[in-house]
Design a protein around this motif. Structure first.
Motif, PDB file in Angstrom:
ATOM      1  N   GLY A  80       1.085  -1.132  -0.021  1.00 42.64           N
ATOM      2  CA  GLY A  80       0.035   0.081   0.016  1.00 42.64           C
ATOM      3  C   GLY A  80       0.949   1.233  -0.019  1.00 42.64           C
ATOM      4  O   GLY A  80       0.204   2.160  -0.221  1.00 42.64           O
ATOM      5  N   VAL A  81       2.162   1.233   0.151  1.00 46.36           N
ATOM      6  CA  VAL A  81       2.813   2.389   0.096  1.00 46.36           C
ATOM      7  C   VAL A  81       3.074   3.208  -1.284  1.00 46.36           C
ATOM      8  O   VAL A  81       3.130   4.205  -1.114  1.00 46.36           O
ATOM      9  N   ARG A  82       2.926   2.470  -2.269  1.00 45.27           N
ATOM     10  CA  ARG A  82       3.226   3.277  -3.485  1.00 45.27           C
ATOM     11  C   ARG A  82       2.024   4.263  -3.488  1.00 45.27           C
ATOM     12  O   ARG A  82       2.154   5.366  -4.114  1.00 45.27           O
ATOM     13  N   LYS A  83       0.733   4.058  -3.208  1.00 53.21           N
ATOM     14  CA  LYS A  83      -0.453   4.828  -3.235  1.00 53.21           C
ATOM     15  C   LYS A  83      -0.210   5.956  -2.330  1.00 53.21           C
ATOM     16  O   LYS A  83      -0.584   7.197  -2.634  1.00 53.21           O
ATOM     17  N   ARG A  88       1.497  12.010  -1.710  1.00 50.58           N
ATOM     18  CA  ARG A  88       2.563  12.693  -0.959  1.00 50.58           C
ATOM     19  C   ARG A  88       3.119  13.285  -2.160  1.00 50.58           C
ATOM     20  O   ARG A  88       3.211  14.737  -2.164  1.00 50.58           O
ATOM     21  N   GLN A  89       3.612  12.648  -3.035  1.00 50.19           N
ATOM     22  CA  GLN A  89       4.534  13.371  -4.115  1.00 50.19           C
ATOM     23  C   GLN A  89       3.497  14.249  -5.025  1.00 50.19           C
ATOM     24  O   GLN A  89       4.219  15.546  -5.505  1.00 50.19           O
ATOM     25  N   ARG A  90       2.271  14.076  -5.279  1.00 51.38           N
ATOM     26  CA  ARG A  90       1.257  14.769  -6.149  1.00 51.38           C
ATOM     27  C   ARG A  90       0.964  15.852  -5.502  1.00 51.38           C
ATOM     28  O   ARG A  90       1.170  17.270  -5.853  1.00 51.38           O
ATOM     29  N   LYS A  91       0.933  15.977  -3.692  1.00 51.40           N
ATOM     30  CA  LYS A  91       0.599  17.231  -3.109  1.00 51.40           C
ATOM     31  C   LYS A  91       1.729  17.958  -3.215  1.00 51.40           C
ATOM     32  O   LYS A  91       1.697  19.178  -3.275  1.00 51.40           O
TER      33      LYS A  91
END
Length: 118
Positions: A80-83, A88-91
């Motif tokens: 579940g870490v990729r999601k 986080r990266q998009r934000k």
């Protein structure tokens, strides 16, 4: 994998730069959820850094709950870490990087429609 020793950014600790690279590889699918990460020794060799620096990377990834220790085996990418990383990266991009890009585009007179599609 190529050695990065000559290309380190002086403005950020090396271990953090390696963490960013590992996170990028998780996002790109090079390190799959449930898959073991390279050992400390292998990370040190791959990135041309000391084993202490590589150990700091592994420790910080675990501290941020991105990896999970498998006793006697190593550290694996948590399920579940990729999601979570994508969110986080998009934000971060939208809040920190995009405003700078948009301001630069405005300064240069670049319209959105002029951007390459690929």
């Amino acid at each position: 994998m190529t050695t990065h020793a000559a290309g380190w950014n002086d403005g950020q600790p090396i271990y953090k730069q390696i963490m960013d690279e590992v996170i990028g590889r998780i996002l790109d699918g090079a390190y799959q959820e449930g898959e073991l990460l390279p050992s400390v020794r292998q990370l040190a060799t791959d990135f041309g850094v000391s084993p202490l620096t590589a150990a700091k990377v592994i420790t910080e990834l675990a501290r941020e709950n991105l990896t999970e220790k498998r006793r006697g085996i190593g550290f694996e990418v948590r399920k579940g870490v990729r999601k979570i990383l994508l969110h986080r990266q998009r934000k971060q991009f939208l809040e920190q990087e995009w405003p700078e890009v948009r301001a630069r585009m405005k300064r240069l007179g670049i319209e959105m429609r002029e951007l390459p599609r690929e």
